[in-house]
Scaffold this motif. Structure first.
Motif, PDB file in Angstrom:
ATOM      1  N   HIS A 185     -18.073   6.285 -76.134  1.00  0.00           N
ATOM      2  CA  HIS A 185     -19.230   6.498 -75.248  1.00  0.00           C
ATOM      3  C   HIS A 185     -19.514   5.257 -74.401  1.00  0.00           C
ATOM      4  CE1 HIS A 185     -19.699  10.292 -77.027  1.00  0.00           C
ATOM      5  NE2 HIS A 185     -20.420   9.946 -78.106  1.00  0.00           N
ATOM      6  N   ALA A 186     -19.488   4.078 -75.042  1.00  0.00           N
ATOM      7  CA  ALA A 186     -19.814   2.847 -74.306  1.00  0.00           C
ATOM      8  C   ALA A 186     -18.784   2.566 -73.219  1.00  0.00           C
ATOM      9  CB  ALA A 186     -19.894   1.679 -75.290  1.00  0.00           C
ATOM     10  N   GLY A 187     -17.488   2.750 -73.536  1.00  0.00           N
ATOM     11  CA  GLY A 187     -16.453   2.511 -72.521  1.00  0.00           C
ATOM     12  C   GLY A 187     -16.552   3.479 -71.364  1.00  0.00           C
ATOM     13  N   SER A 188     -16.873   4.739 -71.656  1.00  0.00           N
ATOM     14  CA  SER A 188     -17.025   5.726 -70.577  1.00  0.00           C
ATOM     15  C   SER A 188     -18.175   5.351 -69.650  1.00  0.00           C
ATOM     16  CB  SER A 188     -17.264   7.111 -71.184  1.00  0.00           C
ATOM     17  OG  SER A 188     -16.171   7.498 -71.998  1.00  0.00           O
ATOM     18  N   GLU A 189     -19.278   4.855 -70.205  1.00  0.00           N
ATOM     19  CA  GLU A 189     -20.409   4.440 -69.363  1.00  0.00           C
ATOM     20  C   GLU A 189     -20.036   3.258 -68.481  1.00  0.00           C
ATOM     21  OE1 GLU A 189     -23.652   3.659 -71.922  1.00  0.00           O
ATOM     22  OE2 GLU A 189     -24.011   5.769 -72.452  1.00  0.00           O
ATOM     23  N   ILE A 190     -19.228   2.320 -69.014  1.00  0.00           N
ATOM     24  CA  ILE A 190     -18.821   1.157 -68.200  1.00  0.00           C
ATOM     25  C   ILE A 190     -17.981   1.619 -67.013  1.00  0.00           C
ATOM     26  CG2 ILE A 190     -17.383  -0.916 -68.238  1.00  0.00           C
ATOM     27  CD1 ILE A 190     -18.317  -1.395 -71.081  1.00  0.00           C
ATOM     28  N   ILE A 191     -17.045   2.531 -67.250  1.00  0.00           N
ATOM     29  CA  ILE A 191     -16.193   3.019 -66.150  1.00  0.00           C
ATOM     30  C   ILE A 191     -17.031   3.749 -65.098  1.00  0.00           C
ATOM     31  CG2 ILE A 191     -14.341   4.639 -65.595  1.00  0.00           C
ATOM     32  CD1 ILE A 191     -13.047   3.923 -68.239  1.00  0.00           C
ATOM     33  N   ASP A 192     -18.029   4.510 -65.570  1.00  0.00           N
ATOM     34  CA  ASP A 192     -18.870   5.245 -64.616  1.00  0.00           C
ATOM     35  C   ASP A 192     -19.780   4.321 -63.819  1.00  0.00           C
ATOM     36  OD1 ASP A 192     -17.708   7.553 -65.544  1.00  0.00           O
ATOM     37  OD2 ASP A 192     -19.335   8.010 -66.960  1.00  0.00           O
ATOM     38  N   ASN A 193     -20.274   3.241 -64.441  1.00  0.00           N
ATOM     39  CA  ASN A 193     -21.267   2.364 -63.803  1.00  0.00           C
ATOM     40  C   ASN A 193     -20.640   1.212 -63.033  1.00  0.00           C
ATOM     41  OD1 ASN A 193     -23.313   3.960 -64.900  1.00  0.00           O
ATOM     42  ND2 ASN A 193     -23.390   2.732 -66.784  1.00  0.00           N
ATOM     43  N   PHE A 194     -19.357   0.904 -63.265  1.00  0.00           N
ATOM     44  CA  PHE A 194     -18.719  -0.241 -62.599  1.00  0.00           C
ATOM     45  C   PHE A 194     -17.443   0.243 -61.918  1.00  0.00           C
ATOM     46  CE2 PHE A 194     -21.256  -2.100 -65.956  1.00  0.00           C
ATOM     47  CZ  PHE A 194     -21.894  -3.170 -65.319  1.00  0.00           C
ATOM     48  N   PRO A 195     -17.536   0.703 -60.698  1.00  0.00           N
ATOM     49  CA  PRO A 195     -16.340   1.213 -59.983  1.00  0.00           C
ATOM     50  C   PRO A 195     -15.297   0.136 -59.753  1.00  0.00           C
ATOM     51  CG  PRO A 195     -18.385   1.939 -58.909  1.00  0.00           C
ATOM     52  CD  PRO A 195     -18.780   0.905 -59.903  1.00  0.00           C
ATOM     53  N   ASN A 200     -19.768  -9.617 -68.199  1.00  0.00           N
ATOM     54  CA  ASN A 200     -18.419  -9.274 -67.748  1.00  0.00           C
ATOM     55  C   ASN A 200     -18.068  -7.889 -68.277  1.00  0.00           C
ATOM     56  OD1 ASN A 200     -15.766  -9.077 -67.051  1.00  0.00           O
ATOM     57  ND2 ASN A 200     -15.174 -11.079 -67.886  1.00  0.00           N
ATOM     58  N   PRO A 201     -18.116  -6.846 -67.461  1.00  0.00           N
ATOM     59  CA  PRO A 201     -17.854  -5.492 -67.959  1.00  0.00           C
ATOM     60  C   PRO A 201     -16.398  -5.295 -68.368  1.00  0.00           C
ATOM     61  CG  PRO A 201     -18.077  -5.477 -65.580  1.00  0.00           C
ATOM     62  CD  PRO A 201     -18.416  -6.861 -66.004  1.00  0.00           C
ATOM     63  N   ARG A 202     -15.463  -5.980 -67.728  1.00  0.00           N
ATOM     64  CA  ARG A 202     -14.050  -5.791 -68.063  1.00  0.00           C
ATOM     65  C   ARG A 202     -13.776  -6.229 -69.498  1.00  0.00           C
ATOM     66  NH1 ARG A 202      -9.309  -8.788 -68.105  1.00  0.00           N
ATOM     67  NH2 ARG A 202      -7.419  -7.536 -67.675  1.00  0.00           N
ATOM     68  N   THR A 203     -14.350  -7.389 -69.926  1.00  0.00           N
ATOM     69  CA  THR A 203     -14.141  -7.871 -71.294  1.00  0.00           C
ATOM     70  C   THR A 203     -14.661  -6.856 -72.312  1.00  0.00           C
ATOM     71  OG1 THR A 203     -14.337 -10.138 -70.519  1.00  0.00           O
ATOM     72  CG2 THR A 203     -14.591  -9.756 -72.891  1.00  0.00           C
ATOM     73  N   GLU A 204     -15.838  -6.312 -72.020  1.00  0.00           N
ATOM     74  CA  GLU A 204     -16.411  -5.332 -72.938  1.00  0.00           C
ATOM     75  C   GLU A 204     -15.563  -4.062 -72.988  1.00  0.00           C
ATOM     76  OE1 GLU A 204     -20.738  -3.200 -73.803  1.00  0.00           O
ATOM     77  OE2 GLU A 204     -20.461  -4.574 -72.098  1.00  0.00           O
ATOM     78  N   LEU A 205     -15.044  -3.625 -71.825  1.00  0.00           N
ATOM     79  CA  LEU A 205     -14.208  -2.424 -71.802  1.00  0.00           C
ATOM     80  C   LEU A 205     -12.927  -2.645 -72.594  1.00  0.00           C
ATOM     81  CD1 LEU A 205     -13.692   0.426 -70.716  1.00  0.00           C
ATOM     82  CD2 LEU A 205     -12.605  -0.617 -68.716  1.00  0.00           C
ATOM     83  N   LEU A 206     -12.325  -3.835 -72.452  1.00  0.00           N
ATOM     84  CA  LEU A 206     -11.097  -4.129 -73.198  1.00  0.00           C
ATOM     85  C   LEU A 206     -11.366  -4.127 -74.709  1.00  0.00           C
ATOM     86  CD1 LEU A 206      -9.483  -6.937 -71.003  1.00  0.00           C
ATOM     87  CD2 LEU A 206      -8.806  -4.535 -71.178  1.00  0.00           C
ATOM     88  N   SER A 222      -8.808   1.004 -66.676  1.00  0.00           N
ATOM     89  CA  SER A 222      -9.371   2.341 -66.878  1.00  0.00           C
ATOM     90  C   SER A 222      -8.340   3.273 -67.507  1.00  0.00           C
ATOM     91  CB  SER A 222      -9.840   2.916 -65.548  1.00  0.00           C
ATOM     92  OG  SER A 222     -10.852   2.112 -64.984  1.00  0.00           O
ATOM     93  N   GLN A 223      -7.093   3.173 -67.059  1.00  0.00           N
ATOM     94  CA  GLN A 223      -6.049   4.047 -67.596  1.00  0.00           C
ATOM     95  C   GLN A 223      -5.798   3.751 -69.073  1.00  0.00           C
ATOM     96  OE1 GLN A 223      -2.373   3.817 -65.447  1.00  0.00           O
ATOM     97  NE2 GLN A 223      -1.408   5.482 -66.578  1.00  0.00           N
ATOM     98  N   GLN A 224      -5.780   2.465 -69.445  1.00  0.00           N
ATOM     99  CA  GLN A 224      -5.584   2.108 -70.851  1.00  0.00           C
ATOM    100  C   GLN A 224      -6.708   2.688 -71.716  1.00  0.00           C
ATOM    101  OE1 GLN A 224      -5.228  -2.142 -71.086  1.00  0.00           O
ATOM    102  NE2 GLN A 224      -3.052  -2.146 -70.494  1.00  0.00           N
ATOM    103  N   PHE A 225      -7.955   2.555 -71.224  1.00  0.00           N
ATOM    104  CA  PHE A 225      -9.080   3.084 -72.013  1.00  0.00           C
ATOM    105  C   PHE A 225      -8.999   4.606 -72.134  1.00  0.00           C
ATOM    106  CE2 PHE A 225     -13.282   5.030 -72.113  1.00  0.00           C
ATOM    107  CZ  PHE A 225     -13.776   4.489 -73.286  1.00  0.00           C
ATOM    108  N   ARG A 226      -8.708   5.284 -70.988  1.00  0.00           N
ATOM    109  CA  ARG A 226      -8.673   6.750 -71.028  1.00  0.00           C
ATOM    110  C   ARG A 226      -7.555   7.254 -71.945  1.00  0.00           C
ATOM    111  NH1 ARG A 226     -10.025   6.212 -65.318  1.00  0.00           N
ATOM    112  NH2 ARG A 226     -12.143   7.032 -64.981  1.00  0.00           N
ATOM    113  N   LYS A 227      -6.433   6.535 -71.979  1.00  0.00           N
ATOM    114  CA  LYS A 227      -5.341   6.933 -72.866  1.00  0.00           C
ATOM    115  C   LYS A 227      -5.771   6.841 -74.334  1.00  0.00           C
ATOM    116  CE  LYS A 227      -0.554   5.862 -74.052  1.00  0.00           C
ATOM    117  NZ  LYS A 227       0.608   4.984 -73.770  1.00  0.00           N
ATOM    118  N   ALA A 228      -6.427   5.715 -74.682  1.00  0.00           N
ATOM    119  CA  ALA A 228      -6.898   5.561 -76.064  1.00  0.00           C
ATOM    120  C   ALA A 228      -7.995   6.574 -76.379  1.00  0.00           C
ATOM    121  CB  ALA A 228      -7.409   4.140 -76.289  1.00  0.00           C
TER     122      ALA A 228
END
Length: 945
Positions: A744-754, A714-720, A761-767
């Motif tokens: 780095h890991a969160g950026s790769e998830i956003i790039d690999n899972f559209p 589940n990529p969303r759980t890992e991104l959160l 994505s906005q929450q991660f980019r803000k942090a």
């Protein structure tokens, strides 16, 4: 008095007032010049001296001031350096400076001025130390190169290599080339002189070795080889050594030849001397035998004839010489003793008649001391040999001296014990007075006076004065207590009367308050030197009135305690009857435990009870419980062993290769754990924690196994999770390495899972942006030239402080403090200025140790920095600094009230690091450095380049 009122401001006690007065003085006024001269050399404040010296521009005047005795010369030297640097033609000034000062000091001043032309003119006069100073000074590079070329000492070359390694590549290259040339010349010289050393060594060995038949031939061979060596070799000292060895070997050859010729003559002489020595020893032995025979008479003239004859011969046998020497000592002592013995006995008899009294006990202390001194002097004068038996007069003097010393020692011990006892009593009286116990102190004074009169004890002068002071203090205490206690007693009466008038106060609280007031009255009355019966009657009447409502309440309490006692007696009877009917082999122990637990619960309900009967029934109940729990102990020990076995089995399951089967088996073990029942309370929680650890390990392995079996993560759980890590870092900047990895890991998830939602994505980019902004702030700070200058200055101060601690301060400060200004806060600039001033003050001070106040200030500053960093990171503080942390937090709380407190960033922590470097001698506090560096390492570990 009037002179003090109209004293000039430049003589004011305040340094700031004197400094203001100096600024108003004019250098073109002769009277002002005289005042400036006095202030520049004698004012105790360094700032005033420096300011006054800056007003003096005449180089001759400054040179003359350097010769002043008892003057502070640092300010004068700085001004002279400044004036020389600005002078157009300072050659004549330098000549006058050399004539008035030593050459070394003059060159030091010129080097500090950086005047290239002046240094060039006098370069040929400089010694090697002055050349070093020119090379390391701020002079032009060409002049420094010429000075470097003149340096030939290997030690100086090594010094310059170290000093210029990072700061001056040109000088460093010159020194490196010189050192390489010296090493090559040294290698060639060593190679060419090895043969010379070998020949010289062989000649030395020959000159010091044993004689052998070919000794002369060996010497001739070595001499021939030496003469074939090149005379240009630098072996002057070796030539002298070789010449000495050659001369010594030739002497040995000559001596050997002379020895052969003298041996024959010596044999003949020894035979004659041997015969004569035998005759003289026989005569001496006969005299010694006569001495041993007390009845024989020994002639001293015979002994003198034997000694004279022995001195004219030279016996060769050591044994004969030892015998003669030993017997000579006996004979000399014998005749010397005979001549002195009679005179000493006569003198001792005269001392006995003159010194010894008829009765020693009648003498006082002074007479005993005088007698001891006279006897000691008499025995010292007699100096009777210890190995000889003392005659009667000497023995009588010695015995009397021992008796006198024993009497004086006993008297001194008794006096010391008495004085010590008196001092202890005075100390105890002092404690009573300091504690405010006037009554006890008054009684103790009377006891002391009675003791002094009955025992006839005599106080020393200091003790008498101390006793009078204590009596005066006691009288003053009694006067003040009498004056202070009466209003307090009246206040207690008023409080007791108010308490009697209160009807709404609960009886227990009212009774407790009555006891407190009575206790306060008793305490005041014990210290009151004046007892008032009227106040006591008033207080007693109010106490009785106030206690009347409490009597009914306590009557009810007595009835309640009697009821509770009867209920407890009933519980004991019922539990005893139940336990007597229990069959312990068949009854389920949980039922018994339920009954006992219920009995304990009911027992606690019926309180309070009267003390004495309550203790008896409590003992009976405890005996029932103890007997029951003794049976429970066997059951709990079995449960303990069963649970230990379950934990061991769970530990084996945690290592199993089949996580699913291990999890199923763990569930069965959990059921067995419940069926095993409880064990001892002290072990139950420990066993449960161990069992939980093993079970968690089993189920964690099952979870990991199940996750591995899943084909899609589940990529969303890992991104959160990565977003949460970055958000937590923005609040508490700890573990930068973890935050960067999450970025780095969160950026790769956003790039690999559209398919990731825009919100996630906005929450991660803000942090992530917050982390990036902190890193950019940090890089901008570190890229500033002012930051580089600041760090360079702190490193130079570190080196200078290290040299101060080793008593060799040689490093010069090359970084200008103004270069540090820019992006850094003003507080850091002021702090680094303060550190530089403190270091310079230590160098200019004549004291051998650093001021304790400076150590204390640095220690407190470093501890506060550690505490600030620990608070920012949410870390704990060592117990020794808890009070200091509380003090800082109170100050911080006030700041929060004044203005909002912002979150801590990486930039804040880097500024804390820079502030750490502004504390003087910070590198010497090893423990605090380790504590601070551990925190900063935890923050900046994994910092991206």
């Amino acid at each position: 008095m009037l002179s003090k009122l109209f004293r000039p401001k430049w003589q004011h006690a305040d340094p700031s007032v004197r400094a203001a007065a100096v600024r108003k003085l004019r250098e073109d006024n002769p009277a002002h010049i005289e005042i400036l001269t006095q202030l520049a050399t004698q004012d105790p404040a360094a700032d005033v001296r420096l300011l006054a010296a800056g007003k003096i521009t005449d180089i001759d005047q400054l040179i003359n001031l350097l010769n002043e005795e008892q003057a502070h010369l640092s300010a004068i030297e700085q001004q002279l350096i400044h004036q020389l640097g600005q002078a157009n033609n300072p050659t004549s000034a330098f000549d006058r400076l050399i004539n008035g000062q030593n050459n070394e000091r003059a060159f030091q001043i010129v080097c500090s001025s950086g005047h290239g032309a002046l240094l060039q003119d006098h370069l040929h006069q400089a010694n090697h130390q002055q050349l070093l100073g020119i090379v390391l000074s701020n002079a032009p590079i060409q002049l420094r190169k010429e000075a470097a070329e003149k340096i030939t000492s290997p030690t100086d070359i090594e010094t310059l290599l170290k000093e210029t390694r990072q700061s001056d590549k040109t000088i460093h290259k010159i020194m490196r080339d010189k050192l390489n040339a010296l090493k090559e010349q040294e290698r060639l010289t060593k190679q060419q002189t090895e043969l010379a050393h070998d020949i010289c060594s062989q000649m030395q060995q020959l000159s010091k070795g044993e004689w052998f038949p070919l000794y002369p031939a060996k010497q001739e061979s070595l001499l021939s080889a030496w003469e074939q060596l090149d005379n240009s070799l630098p072996i002057d000292s070796l030539k002298e050594t070789f010449a000495q060895a050659l001369q010594q070997s030739q002497l040995r050859i000559d001596e050997h030849q002379a020895t052969l010729e003298a041996q024959k003559r010596e044999v003949e002489r020894q035979e004659q001397a041997q015969q004569k020595a035998i005759e003289l020893l026989e005569q001496q032995t006969l005299l010694v035998a006569q001495i041993n025979d007390n009845h024989a008479l020994v002639s001293e003239s015979d002994w003198a004839h034997i000694k004279q004859a022995w001195s004219h011969i030279s016996p060769t046998h050591e044994e004969q010489k030892a015998i003669f020497s030993r017997q000579s000592l006996l004979l000399d002592e014998y005749f010397s003793h005979l001549s002195m013995r009679g005179q000493k006995i006569s003198d001792a008899q005269e001392y006995v008649s003159a010194l010894l009294p008829s009765e020693l006990s009648a003498l006082d202390n002074r007479a005993l001391k005088a007698l001891r001194s006279a006897l000691t002097k008499a025995l010292s004068t007699l100096n009777w040999p210890e190995q000889d038996a003392q005659p009667e007069p000497v023995a009588q003097l010695t015995e009397t001296l021992n008796t006198v010393e024993n009497l004086l020692r006993q008297e001194q011990q008794q006096k010391s014990a008495t004085q010590q006892l008196i001092q202890q009593q005075l100390d105890e009286l002092n404690r009573y007075i300091k504690a405010g116990e006037a009554k006890q102190a008054d009684k103790f004074v009377k006891k002391l006076n009675d003791s002094f009169k009955s025992n006839q004890q005599k106080l020393s002068t200091a003790q008498e004065q101390h006793l009078r002071q204590l009596q005066a203090q006691l009288q003053e205490l009694k006067d003040w207590q009498g004056y202070a206690v009466t209003p307090k007693k009246e206040q207690l009466c008023e409080e007791m009367e108010q308490l009697a008038a209160q009807d709404s106060m609960p009886a227990p609280e009212k009774s407790q308050r009555i006891k407190e007031l009575q206790q306060q009255w008793k305490l005041l009355d014990s210290t009151d030197p004046i007892h008032s019966s009227l106040l006591w009657k008033r207080f007693k009447a109010a106490s009785d009135t106030a206690y009347e409502p409490c009597e009914a309440y306590f009557s009810q309490q007595r009835e309640l305690r009697a009821y509770n006692l009867s209920q407890r007696e009933m519980i004991v009877a019922e539990v005893s009857q139940y336990l007597n009917t229990v069959n312990w082999d068949e009854t389920y122990w949980r039922d018994i435990e339920t009954v006992i637990t219920a009995a304990k619960r009911e027992w606690r309900r019926f309180i309070p009870v009267d003390r004495n009967p309550g203790q008896k029934i409590q003992q009976a109940f405890n005996e029932l419980i103890v007997s029951t729990e003794a049976r429970f102990k066997v059951i709990k020990e079995a449960a303990l062993q069963q649970k230990e076995a379950i934990i061991n089995e769970a530990h084996q399951l945690a290592q199993s290769d089949d996580p699913k089967a291990a999890a199923e088996q763990a569930k069965l073990l959990q059921e067995q754990w419940k069926e095993a029942g409880p064990t001892f309370h002290s072990q139950e929680r420990k066993l449960w924690k161990r069992f939980r650890v093993e079970c968690d390990a089993i189920f964690n392995r099952l979870t990991e196994h199940q996750q591995e079996q899943r084909s899609i993560i589940n990529p969303r759980t890992e991104l959160l999770a990565h977003t949460h890590t970055l958000q937590h870092f923005s609040v508490k900047p700890l573990a930068l390495k973890t935050a960067v990895a999450a970025h780095h890991a969160g950026s790769e998830i956003i790039d690999n899972f559209p398919a990731i939602s825009a919100r996630d994505s906005q929450q991660f980019r803000k942090a992530a942006h917050q982390l990036e902004e902190q890193l950019q702030q940090l890089k901008r700070l570190e890229a500033q030239e002012s930051t580089h200058a600041f760090i360079a200055l702190t490193k130079e101060l570190d080196q200078l402080e290290e040299q101060i601690l080793s008593s060799k301060p040689t490093t010069a400060i090359t970084v200008n403090i103004n270069d540090c200004k820019g992006s850094l806060p003003d507080s850091l600039i002021n702090a680094i200025k303060a550190r530089q001033s403190a270091v310079e003050a230590v160098i200019s001070s004549s004291a051998s140790d650093i001021d304790d106040l400076l150590w204390a200030q640095s220690d407190r500053s470093l501890r506060e920095l550690c505490i600030r960093l620990e608070i920012a990171l949410g870390e704990s503080t060592p117990e020794s600094d808890h009070a200091l942390r509380m003090e800082y937090q109170m100050q911080r709380l006030q700041q929060v009230l004044d203005q909002p407190l912002q979150a801590t960033t990486l930039l804040d922590i880097r500024l804390l690091e820079l502030e750490w470097s502004t504390v003087a001698f910070n590198q010497t506090f090893d423990t605090l450095c380790e504590r601070f560096e551990a925190l900063t390492h935890a923050v900046f570990e994994g910092m991206p380049a």
